[in-house]
Design a protein around this motif. Structure first.
Motif, mmCIF file in Angstrom:
data_model
loop_
_atom_site.group_PDB
_atom_site.id
_atom_site.type_symbol
_atom_site.label_atom_id
_atom_site.label_comp_id
_atom_site.label_asym_id
_atom_site.label_seq_id
_atom_site.Cartn_x
_atom_site.Cartn_y
_atom_site.Cartn_z
ATOM 1 N N LEU A 178 -8.335 4.176 -2.257
ATOM 2 C CA LEU A 178 -7.726 4.952 -1.171
ATOM 3 C C LEU A 178 -6.845 6.009 -1.812
ATOM 4 O O LEU A 178 -5.633 6.050 -1.614
ATOM 5 C CB LEU A 178 -6.897 4.042 -0.249
ATOM 6 N N PHE A 179 -7.456 6.875 -2.610
ATOM 7 C CA PHE A 179 -6.694 7.852 -3.377
ATOM 8 C C PHE A 179 -5.946 8.806 -2.448
ATOM 9 O O PHE A 179 -6.396 9.109 -1.350
ATOM 10 C CB PHE A 179 -7.620 8.670 -4.279
ATOM 11 N N GLY A 180 -4.804 9.262 -2.901
ATOM 12 C CA GLY A 180 -4.002 10.204 -2.120
ATOM 13 C C GLY A 180 -2.535 10.040 -2.426
ATOM 14 O O GLY A 180 -1.902 10.933 -2.964
ATOM 15 N N HIS A 181 -1.990 8.885 -2.094
ATOM 16 C CA HIS A 181 -0.583 8.622 -2.430
ATOM 17 C C HIS A 181 -0.376 8.794 -3.930
ATOM 18 O O HIS A 181 0.592 9.407 -4.370
ATOM 19 C CB HIS A 181 -0.202 7.217 -1.975
ATOM 20 N N THR A 182 -1.270 8.219 -4.720
ATOM 21 C CA THR A 182 -1.384 8.522 -6.151
ATOM 22 C C THR A 182 -2.852 8.788 -6.445
ATOM 23 O O THR A 182 -3.723 8.535 -5.625
ATOM 24 C CB THR A 182 -0.875 7.359 -7.035
ATOM 25 N N HIS A 183 -3.130 9.263 -7.664
ATOM 26 C CA HIS A 183 -4.509 9.614 -8.012
ATOM 27 C C HIS A 183 -5.422 8.394 -8.111
ATOM 28 O O HIS A 183 -6.645 8.534 -7.981
ATOM 29 C CB HIS A 183 -4.536 10.386 -9.331
ATOM 30 N N GLY A 184 -4.859 7.211 -8.373
ATOM 31 C CA GLY A 184 -5.688 6.008 -8.488
ATOM 32 C C GLY A 184 -5.307 4.914 -7.512
ATOM 33 O O GLY A 184 -5.601 3.742 -7.739
ATOM 34 N N HIS A 185 -4.663 5.282 -6.406
ATOM 35 C CA HIS A 185 -4.190 4.320 -5.412
ATOM 36 C C HIS A 185 -5.368 3.600 -4.751
ATOM 37 O O HIS A 185 -6.368 4.208 -4.392
ATOM 38 C CB HIS A 185 -3.375 5.060 -4.346
ATOM 39 N N CYS A 186 -5.233 2.272 -4.591
ATOM 40 C CA CYS A 186 -6.282 1.460 -3.965
ATOM 41 C C CYS A 186 -5.676 0.529 -2.927
ATOM 42 O O CYS A 186 -4.491 0.171 -3.002
ATOM 43 C CB CYS A 186 -7.004 0.599 -5.005
ATOM 44 N N GLY A 187 -6.508 0.122 -1.986
ATOM 45 C CA GLY A 187 -6.203 -1.036 -1.180
ATOM 46 C C GLY A 187 -6.788 -2.260 -1.854
ATOM 47 O O GLY A 187 -7.608 -2.155 -2.768
ATOM 48 N N VAL A 188 -6.362 -3.433 -1.396
ATOM 49 C CA VAL A 188 -6.909 -4.685 -1.912
ATOM 50 C C VAL A 188 -7.404 -5.489 -0.718
ATOM 51 O O VAL A 188 -6.619 -5.842 0.173
ATOM 52 C CB VAL A 188 -5.867 -5.491 -2.712
ATOM 53 N N ALA A 189 -8.711 -5.746 -0.678
ATOM 54 C CA ALA A 189 -9.316 -6.512 0.411
ATOM 55 C C ALA A 189 -9.431 -7.970 -0.018
ATOM 56 O O ALA A 189 -9.831 -8.265 -1.145
ATOM 57 C CB ALA A 189 -10.686 -5.947 0.764
ATOM 58 N N VAL A 190 -9.080 -8.863 0.895
ATOM 59 C CA VAL A 190 -9.080 -10.301 0.619
ATOM 60 C C VAL A 190 -9.766 -11.009 1.779
ATOM 61 O O VAL A 190 -9.404 -10.807 2.946
ATOM 62 C CB VAL A 190 -7.635 -10.839 0.472
ATOM 63 N N ASN A 191 -10.756 -11.835 1.457
ATOM 64 C CA ASN A 191 -11.448 -12.628 2.471
ATOM 65 C C ASN A 191 -10.936 -14.061 2.384
ATOM 66 O O ASN A 191 -11.151 -14.747 1.384
ATOM 67 C CB ASN A 191 -12.958 -12.587 2.237
ATOM 68 N N SER A 192 -10.226 -14.484 3.412
ATOM 69 C CA SER A 192 -9.661 -15.827 3.426
ATOM 70 C C SER A 192 -10.051 -16.512 4.721
ATOM 71 O O SER A 192 -9.727 -16.041 5.809
ATOM 72 C CB SER A 192 -8.130 -15.762 3.319
ATOM 73 N N GLY A 193 -10.773 -17.609 4.598
ATOM 74 C CA GLY A 193 -11.160 -18.359 5.783
ATOM 75 C C GLY A 193 -12.043 -17.591 6.734
ATOM 76 O O GLY A 193 -12.006 -17.814 7.939
ATOM 77 N N GLY A 194 -12.826 -16.657 6.202
ATOM 78 C CA GLY A 194 -13.733 -15.889 7.046
ATOM 79 C C GLY A 194 -13.120 -14.661 7.664
ATOM 80 O O GLY A 194 -13.786 -13.944 8.414
#
Length: 304
Positions: A178-194
């Motif tokens: 999710l670049f923008g805030h910084t040049h290498g900014h990311c979100g982190v997706a987590v699948n827990s319990g479906g």
């Protein structure tokens, strides 16, 4: 599912910035996994930051725009102990980005592998601009972390490019650029319990930026975002994509790192206790639903 439980921690109270009368926070995830030990998503401020804030974080952060409450009990390492875990069992840390308020706790977990997008680490090490020199502080990683870096490509996640197969981590945890805030900014997706969670980092600050038909942002965070953003078009594009994701898949819990209202709603969902949430004098109870841009949410899907 390899991620067996998610704990929501708040590792800072940012007294200098607020949304609808509620001071900003530093939302950190602690993930229990079946095979990879404990995993942190970001670290917030750490014990060294609270012990010596000005030299670690800089005077402009400590006494200027952020003014964090000096409360060492908010450091993730103490909250992990309070939950009954040994901090040595934190084997992995996944960073949305390397801004000072997201990495201060790295030194509390010196043996953990630190997963980050390669572009973000390159920018943090080079510090090629004035903005980079203010946000990236080498003291945060002078203990020489075990960096694990990645570049995105391949299979997508709900239409977003993604980094899957983080070394030593289950497939239920992935980086979403999710670049923008910084040049290498990311979100982190987590699948827990479906159910998917998306820790969107600093892609937005005010939930109304992505969760309401009409975009809105509190004045202080809006100005702050304008000052610190590195890629304005990229940030706006990714906010638009997050708006579409929320509209099309409201069962996915999207939340920003500094939004206090989303943090409180997620705690309500898992029965956790809030720490370090401090309202400003002008806070009104009805602001909570507005600040979270709350809407009815359908049942979860296991998807992607």
């Amino acid at each position: 599912m390899s991620v067996t439980r998610v704990h929501h921690l708040n590792c800072a109270s940012i007294q200098g910035l607020s949304i609808l009368g509620q001071h900003l926070i530093c939302h950190v995830l602690l993930l229990e996994t079946a095979d990879s030990g404990l995993v942190l998503v970001d670290t917030g401020l750490g014990t060294a930051d609270y012990a010596d804030p000005t030299s670690r974080l800089g005077a402009e952060f400590v006494r200027g725009y952020a003014r964090p409450r000096i409360d060492g009990s908010l450091a993730a390492v103490y909250q992990i102990r309070a939950l009954g875990f040994d901090p040595k069992d934190v084997r992995h840390i996944v960073q949305t980005h390397l801004d000072l308020d997201h990495v201060g706790g790295l030194s509390d977990f010196p043996h953990a592998a630190v997963h980050v997008h390669a572009t973000e680490l390159e920018m943090a090490m080079r510090r090629p601009s004035f903005k980079a020199r203010r946000r990236y502080r080498p003291r945060m990683w002078e203990h020489n972390p075990d960096w694990r870096t990645y570049r995105h490509g391949g299979q997508q996640w709900f239409g977003f490019e993604a980094v899957r197969g983080l070394e030593g981590l289950p497939e239920d945890i992935l980086l979403v650029p999710l670049f923008g805030h910084t040049h290498g900014h990311c979100g982190v997706a987590v699948n827990s319990g479906g159910q998917w969670l998306l820790a969107a980092g600093d892609a937005y600050f005010d939930a109304r930026e992505i969760k309401l038909p009409r975009r809105a942002c509190a004045p202080g965070p809006a100005l702050f975002q304008m000052v610190v953003t590195t890629e304005f078009k990229g940030r706006r594009l990714n906010q638009d994509r997050l708006r579409a994701l929320h509209a099309e898949h409201p069962e996915i819990e999207i939340f920003a790192a500094h939004n206090p209202f989303e943090y409180l709603d997620l705690l309500d969902g898992d029965g956790g206790s809030a720490h370090g949430v401090h309202p400003a004098k002008r806070f009104k109870p009805r602001n909570r639903a507005v600040g979270a841009a709350r809407a009815p949410r359908p049942h979860a899907v296991s998807g992607r």
